[in-house]
Scaffold this active site. Structure first.
Site, PDB file in Angstrom:
ATOM      1  N   PHE A  78      50.910  15.314  10.970  1.00  0.00           N
ATOM      2  CA  PHE A  78      50.820  16.064  12.078  1.00  0.00           C
ATOM      3  C   PHE A  78      52.163  15.909  12.977  1.00  0.00           C
ATOM      4  CE2 PHE A  78      46.389  15.051  12.073  1.00  0.00           C
ATOM      5  CZ  PHE A  78      45.566  16.121  12.428  1.00  0.00           C
ATOM      6  N   THR A 121      51.847  25.752  10.970  1.00  0.00           N
ATOM      7  CA  THR A 121      51.481  26.601  12.171  1.00  0.00           C
ATOM      8  C   THR A 121      51.413  28.261  11.662  1.00  0.00           C
ATOM      9  OG1 THR A 121      52.533  27.602  13.994  1.00  0.00           O
ATOM     10  CG2 THR A 121      54.038  26.398  12.393  1.00  0.00           C
ATOM     11  N   ASP A 122      50.973  29.012  12.276  1.00  0.00           N
ATOM     12  CA  ASP A 122      50.916  30.365  11.800  1.00  0.00           C
ATOM     13  C   ASP A 122      52.241  31.012  12.030  1.00  0.00           C
ATOM     14  OD1 ASP A 122      50.765  30.359  14.662  1.00  0.00           O
ATOM     15  OD2 ASP A 122      48.983  31.760  14.908  1.00  0.00           O
ATOM     16  N   GLU A 123      52.918  30.324  13.034  1.00  0.00           N
ATOM     17  CA  GLU A 123      54.247  30.791  13.176  1.00  0.00           C
ATOM     18  C   GLU A 123      55.184  31.003  12.182  1.00  0.00           C
ATOM     19  OE1 GLU A 123      56.308  29.069  16.721  1.00  0.00           O
ATOM     20  OE2 GLU A 123      54.502  29.101  17.625  1.00  0.00           O
ATOM     21  N   TYR A 148      62.256  26.029  15.638  1.00  0.00           N
ATOM     22  CA  TYR A 148      61.223  25.204  15.523  1.00  0.00           C
ATOM     23  C   TYR A 148      60.301  25.808  14.237  1.00  0.00           C
ATOM     24  CZ  TYR A 148      55.903  24.296  15.764  1.00  0.00           C
ATOM     25  OH  TYR A 148      54.746  23.967  15.173  1.00  0.00           O
ATOM     26  N   SER A 150      61.169  27.737  11.974  1.00  0.00           N
ATOM     27  CA  SER A 150      62.042  27.950  10.612  1.00  0.00           C
ATOM     28  C   SER A 150      61.831  26.369  10.037  1.00  0.00           C
ATOM     29  CB  SER A 150      63.292  28.339  10.832  1.00  0.00           C
ATOM     30  OG  SER A 150      64.028  27.685  11.859  1.00  0.00           O
ATOM     31  N   LYS A 152      59.457  24.307  10.514  1.00  0.00           N
ATOM     32  CA  LYS A 152      58.068  24.427   9.881  1.00  0.00           C
ATOM     33  C   LYS A 152      57.996  25.136   8.733  1.00  0.00           C
ATOM     34  CE  LYS A 152      54.877  22.494  11.384  1.00  0.00           C
ATOM     35  NZ  LYS A 152      54.563  20.658  11.138  1.00  0.00           N
ATOM     36  N   ILE A 189      49.125  26.478  28.559  1.00  0.00           N
ATOM     37  CA  ILE A 189      47.883  26.145  29.262  1.00  0.00           C
ATOM     38  C   ILE A 189      47.962  24.998  30.178  1.00  0.00           C
ATOM     39  CG2 ILE A 189      45.468  25.695  28.955  1.00  0.00           C
ATOM     40  CD1 ILE A 189      45.364  27.775  26.756  1.00  0.00           C
ATOM     41  N   ALA A 272      63.899  33.476  24.443  1.00  0.00           N
ATOM     42  CA  ALA A 272      64.704  34.183  23.689  1.00  0.00           C
ATOM     43  C   ALA A 272      63.654  34.397  22.086  1.00  0.00           C
ATOM     44  CB  ALA A 272      66.059  33.498  23.212  1.00  0.00           C
ATOM     45  N   GLY A 273      64.049  35.686  21.469  1.00  0.00           N
ATOM     46  CA  GLY A 273      63.283  35.718  20.269  1.00  0.00           C
ATOM     47  C   GLY A 273      61.669  35.761  20.182  1.00  0.00           C
TER      48      GLY A 273
HETATM   49  P1  NAD Z   1      53.040  17.240  19.952  1.00  0.00           P
HETATM   50  O1  NAD Z   1      54.328  17.198  20.141  1.00  0.00           O
HETATM   51  O2  NAD Z   1      51.975  17.030  20.904  1.00  0.00           O
HETATM   52  O3  NAD Z   1      52.927  15.847  19.024  1.00  0.00           O
HETATM   53  C1  NAD Z   1      53.715  15.467  18.179  1.00  0.00           C
HETATM   54  C2  NAD Z   1      53.503  14.026  17.770  1.00  0.00           C
HETATM   55  O4  NAD Z   1      54.797  13.424  16.895  1.00  0.00           O
HETATM   56  C3  NAD Z   1      53.932  12.894  18.837  1.00  0.00           C
HETATM   57  O5  NAD Z   1      53.091  12.012  19.238  1.00  0.00           O
HETATM   58  C4  NAD Z   1      55.416  12.402  18.611  1.00  0.00           C
HETATM   59  O6  NAD Z   1      55.506  11.113  19.303  1.00  0.00           O
HETATM   60  C5  NAD Z   1      55.439  12.581  17.131  1.00  0.00           C
HETATM   61  N1  NAD Z   1      56.603  12.535  16.383  1.00  0.00           N
HETATM   62  C6  NAD Z   1      57.640  13.411  16.784  1.00  0.00           C
HETATM   63  N2  NAD Z   1      58.749  12.905  15.848  1.00  0.00           N
HETATM   64  C7  NAD Z   1      58.303  12.004  15.151  1.00  0.00           C
HETATM   65  C8  NAD Z   1      58.997  11.354  14.155  1.00  0.00           C
HETATM   66  N3  NAD Z   1      60.155  11.443  13.714  1.00  0.00           N
HETATM   67  N4  NAD Z   1      58.280  10.119  13.739  1.00  0.00           N
HETATM   68  C9  NAD Z   1      56.989   9.944  14.033  1.00  0.00           C
HETATM   69  N5  NAD Z   1      56.272  10.555  15.045  1.00  0.00           N
HETATM   70  C10 NAD Z   1      57.208  11.641  15.617  1.00  0.00           C
HETATM   71  O7  NAD Z   1      52.642  18.146  18.722  1.00  0.00           O
HETATM   72  P2  NAD Z   1      51.041  18.870  18.556  1.00  0.00           P
HETATM   73  O8  NAD Z   1      51.076  20.171  19.299  1.00  0.00           O
HETATM   74  O9  NAD Z   1      50.021  18.145  18.413  1.00  0.00           O
HETATM   75  O10 NAD Z   1      51.399  19.361  16.910  1.00  0.00           O
HETATM   76  C11 NAD Z   1      51.146  18.701  15.970  1.00  0.00           C
HETATM   77  C12 NAD Z   1      51.329  19.239  14.563  1.00  0.00           C
HETATM   78  O11 NAD Z   1      50.515  20.579  14.497  1.00  0.00           O
HETATM   79  C13 NAD Z   1      52.849  19.724  14.439  1.00  0.00           C
HETATM   80  O12 NAD Z   1      52.912  19.541  13.206  1.00  0.00           O
HETATM   81  C14 NAD Z   1      52.570  21.172  14.868  1.00  0.00           C
HETATM   82  O13 NAD Z   1      53.811  21.875  14.122  1.00  0.00           O
HETATM   83  C15 NAD Z   1      51.347  21.588  14.322  1.00  0.00           C
HETATM   84  N6  NAD Z   1      50.761  22.870  14.971  1.00  0.00           N
HETATM   85  C16 NAD Z   1      50.469  22.799  16.463  1.00  0.00           C
HETATM   86  C17 NAD Z   1      49.989  23.863  17.022  1.00  0.00           C
HETATM   87  C18 NAD Z   1      49.687  23.832  18.438  1.00  0.00           C
HETATM   88  O14 NAD Z   1      48.953  24.855  19.081  1.00  0.00           O
HETATM   89  N7  NAD Z   1      49.991  22.889  19.160  1.00  0.00           N
HETATM   90  C19 NAD Z   1      49.278  24.902  16.297  1.00  0.00           C
HETATM   91  C20 NAD Z   1      49.414  24.803  14.623  1.00  0.00           C
HETATM   92  C21 NAD Z   1      50.135  23.790  14.375  1.00  0.00           C
HETATM   93  O1  DAU Z   2      50.960  29.283  16.995  1.00  0.00           O
HETATM   94  C1  DAU Z   2      50.879  27.829  16.921  1.00  0.00           C
HETATM   95  C2  DAU Z   2      52.225  27.166  17.789  1.00  0.00           C
HETATM   96  O2  DAU Z   2      51.594  27.372  19.075  1.00  0.00           O
HETATM   97  C3  DAU Z   2      52.317  25.895  17.339  1.00  0.00           C
HETATM   98  O3  DAU Z   2      53.062  26.007  16.007  1.00  0.00           O
HETATM   99  C4  DAU Z   2      53.525  25.163  18.422  1.00  0.00           C
HETATM  100  O4  DAU Z   2      53.464  23.871  18.091  1.00  0.00           O
HETATM  101  C5  DAU Z   2      52.857  25.373  19.826  1.00  0.00           C
HETATM  102  O5  DAU Z   2      53.602  24.825  21.028  1.00  0.00           O
HETATM  103  C6  DAU Z   2      52.430  26.786  20.110  1.00  0.00           C
HETATM  104  O6  DAU Z   2      53.665  27.761  20.063  1.00  0.00           O
HETATM  105  P1  DAU Z   2      53.646  28.689  21.395  1.00  0.00           P
HETATM  106  O7  DAU Z   2      55.271  28.892  21.414  1.00  0.00           O
HETATM  107  O8  DAU Z   2      52.829  29.782  20.995  1.00  0.00           O
HETATM  108  O9  DAU Z   2      53.193  27.866  22.542  1.00  0.00           O
HETATM  109  P2  DAU Z   2      53.304  27.752  24.171  1.00  0.00           P
HETATM  110  O10 DAU Z   2      52.355  26.887  24.816  1.00  0.00           O
HETATM  111  O11 DAU Z   2      54.788  27.324  24.204  1.00  0.00           O
HETATM  112  O12 DAU Z   2      53.641  29.378  24.523  1.00  0.00           O
HETATM  113  C7  DAU Z   2      52.412  30.016  24.554  1.00  0.00           C
HETATM  114  C8  DAU Z   2      52.649  31.383  24.998  1.00  0.00           C
HETATM  115  O13 DAU Z   2      52.677  31.357  26.402  1.00  0.00           O
HETATM  116  C9  DAU Z   2      53.941  32.001  24.605  1.00  0.00           C
HETATM  117  O14 DAU Z   2      53.800  33.495  24.324  1.00  0.00           O
HETATM  118  C10 DAU Z   2      55.167  31.556  25.550  1.00  0.00           C
HETATM  119  C11 DAU Z   2      54.269  31.657  26.925  1.00  0.00           C
HETATM  120  N1  DAU Z   2      54.588  30.887  27.942  1.00  0.00           N
HETATM  121  C12 DAU Z   2      54.764  29.747  27.503  1.00  0.00           C
HETATM  122  C13 DAU Z   2      55.101  28.727  28.746  1.00  0.00           C
HETATM  123  C14 DAU Z   2      55.311  27.211  28.565  1.00  0.00           C
HETATM  124  C15 DAU Z   2      54.717  31.480  29.517  1.00  0.00           C
HETATM  125  O15 DAU Z   2      54.329  32.605  29.609  1.00  0.00           O
HETATM  126  N2  DAU Z   2      54.832  30.727  30.317  1.00  0.00           N
HETATM  127  C16 DAU Z   2      55.221  29.209  30.111  1.00  0.00           C
HETATM  128  O16 DAU Z   2      55.539  28.463  31.033  1.00  0.00           O
END
Ligand code: NAD
Ligand code: DAU
Length: 348
Positions: A78, A121-123, A148, A150, A152, A189, A272-273
């Site tokens: 993760f 991620t779906d991104e 980010y 790219s 992944k 959220i 941006a983007g």
């Molecule tokens: P997060 O940022 O909450 O957690 C990342 C964790 O990785 C942290 O605990 C951090 O300390 C650790 N970390 C960062 N760099 C490190 C390193 N060099 N060595 C060891 N540990 C390190 O992220 P998340 O939202 O829990 O996402 C986890 C995984 O799921 C990621 O790979 C992300 O791409 C993927 N993902 C996230 C989402 C989402 O909605 N958050 C959706 C799809 C996929």
């Molecule tokens: O789709 C999976 C991805 O979802 C994961 O790979 C990423 O790790 C995770 O961070 C998330 O990416 P997003 O960029 O979609 O998530 P974020 O929570 O940053 O933003 C969700 C949406 O809300 C996005 O369209 C940007 C918008 N946003 C975000 C913030 C922080 C706002 O409108 N206001 C805000 O303050």
């Protein structure tokens, strides 16, 4: 699969996965986490020491990674730099952790022939138009937009290459946007929930029309556990729960659930983007592994998430002010530098 090494297990999804395994398996878990600003060992509070060992370290540290992988039956990866906004202002840590870190793990699982599951991620697929009926599938071409996504995408391609060239026993899952407890307050959220709890108006990027496909983090955990145990090595699985909503709709739900006026938010400069829309077709996961999500009602899930942040300020208060300072600095830098929104191949 008794001894499981979980990288990034002190982050949002990793910690939820650790809690899930404690409840649904008898696995002995080692978490490797660098405890960056996004990691919090308090997210693992309450787990018996007999089931969990936390190693604070970096996934780019090859000797440490080699030692931990040698002692594991499986690795679930993760750890990542995960926030798009941060990647626009300081991409370097994203390359180090997401690309070099994944490479370091792949070399270790290759040496030890250890089962590996890569969380992605779906991104990586870029975005869909708002009015496009299509959704992402496992065969959608990669077309990431941000530093980010790219990095992944690069990490996924490394995993595919190590499967093909070296026979590494790996699977990949690409999941949509997660929500639930223990999510860092930088993310959409929790940022809005904790703003409201602080008496600050939520911040919506642009017009809020961008669509994300929300899934409860517990459903992501159940999907990963199924794939780890029963998935086909070499395959990619998309994980999603048919939860498409615009940011404006999600914010509307949060405002309503927290007793706020529907117009009580600020619109701020757009990212941006900014990817327009993500949408996941999880048919393969559902049909091959029989997986289905348990949380189908976003409003009910948000109500529970709001309640969690209300009851656990000790967990998030310490990072709130620093996060909002970082957003202020990023807004100032964006104003000074400007950013493009075009994409090679789009004719932009
Ligand atoms: P997060 O940022 O909450 O957690 C990342 C964790 O990785 C942290 O605990 C951090 O300390 C650790 N970390 C960062 N760099 C490190 C390193 N060099 N060595 C060891 N540990 C390190 O992220 P998340 O939202 O829990 O996402 C986890 C995984 O799921 C990621 O790979 C992300 O791409 C993927 N993902 C996230 C989402 C989402 O909605 N958050 C959706 C799809 C996929
Ligand atoms: O789709 C999976 C991805 O979802 C994961 O790979 C990423 O790790 C995770 O961070 C998330 O990416 P997003 O960029 O979609 O998530 P974020 O929570 O940053 O933003 C969700 C949406 O809300 C996005 O369209 C940007 C918008 N946003 C975000 C913030 C922080 C706002 O409108 N206001 C805000 O303050």
């Amino acid at each position: 699969m008794k001894r499981i090494l979980i990288t990034g297990g002190a982050g949002f999804i990793g910690a939820n996965f650790v809690h899930y395994l404690i409840e649904h398996s008898d696995a002995e878990i080692t978490v490797l986490d660098a405890l960056t600003y996004a990691g919090n060992k308090e997210s693992l509070r309450g787990i018996p020491a007999a089931r969990l060992h936390l190693v604070v370290g970096d996934i780019t540290d090859a000797p440490l990674v080699g030692q931990l992988v040698a002692a594991a039956d499986a690795v679930v990866h993760f750890a990542a730099e995960s926030h798009n906004d941060n990647s626009l202002f300081d991409p370097r840590p994203f390359l180090d952790t997401n690309v070099v870190g994944t490479y370091t793990l792949l070399e270790a699982v290759r040496r030890h022939d250890t089962r590996f599951h890569h969380i992605s991620t779906d991104e990586v697929y870029g975005d869909l138009a708002l009015d496009d009926p299509a959704r992402f599938t496992e065969s959608t071409p990669y077309n990431p937009s941000s530093p980010y996504s790219s990095t992944k995408a690069a990490s996924d391609l490394l995993v595919r290459a190590w499967v093909r060239s070296f026979g590494v026993r790996a699977t990949i899952s690409n999941c949509s946007n997660n929500y639930g407890p223990y999510q860092h307050v930088e993310k959409f959220i929790p940022r809005q929930i904790t703003n409201i709890l602080h008496g600050v108006r939520p911040k919506l990027y642009g017009a809020g029309a961008n669509v994300r496909d929300w899934i409860h983090v517990e459903d992501h955990s159940s999907a990963v556990w199924e794939i780890l145990r029963r998935g086909t090595v070499g395959r990619t699985y998309l994980v999603g729960a048919d939860g498409e909503k615009s940011n404006r709709e999600v914010l509307g739900l949060i405002l309503g659930l927290m007793g706020q006026d529907p117009g009580a938010f600020d619109t701020v400069a757009d990212r941006a983007g900014h990817d327009l829309r993500y949408g996941i077709d999880a048919t393969v996961l559902r049909e091959e592994l029989g997986w289905s999500p348990a949380h189908r009602d976003l409003s009910a899930g948000l109500a529970r998430t709001i309640d969690w942040y209300r009851r656990n300020p000790w967990w998030w208060e310490g990072s709130k002010a620093g996060t909002e300072d970082r957003y202020l600095q990023q807004a100032a830098a964006q104003g000074a530098e400007g950013h493009g929104t075009g994409k090679i191949g789009d004719g932009a």
